[in-house]
Design a protein around this motif. Sequence first.
Motif: not given
Length: 227
Positions: A185-192
Amino acid sequence: MRALLALATATAALTAPHVEVTLKIALDRNGAVDDLGDKAERFTSPASLDAVHRLRRHCDAVLVGASTVARDDPSLTVRRVPLAPRTAQPLRVVLGRAPADAGLLQDGLETVVFSKDDGLDGAGAAALPGVLRELHRRGVRHLMVEGGPQTARYFLEAELVDRAIVVRAPVAFADKPVPSGITAATLRNAGLSFHSRRDVSGDDTHIWTRGAHAPLWGMLLDEEEPA
């Protein structure tokens, strides 16, 4: 407050020259990066360590936070693979005040420190666009962010990461594990977006990318054809 910080860092990033940022982080099977109950040591496979050194060779600079320097005393140099075709080691970059006796400040190779004492503008994620502008001025076009977890989260929070390499080793820290705070989720929230995964000598290695950025498997694993 978090939304305001995200808006401020995103606005600042739009005005900064682009430096490609590759984040690499190693985790145990529970998502921890270290065990403070034991001495600092590598816990990923030799093949994963080789891949890290190929990535260092591929980048113009390698960045860590001051806490990583204090805990690990890393050299951040290319050693496990031939330095060529580079003719010099990548620039080492420290975010925060590094211990004065740190090896990377004493070995004669080039190191840049960004801290309040050195005129760093802002704190945390908000300071990063200014850091990238200065690194771009110094000729850095591809930056490797190697740790620690707080520094990694700053770059992710600022949405400055173009590629994340997440290495999960088949070990579990049992004494005083240090959570990374980095999840899918952290990575998705960073646009990845999740791109692909490989087993690297037992390490479950995932690559997340922004847009059309290549995963770099060919370079990391020294394959003849990039995948």
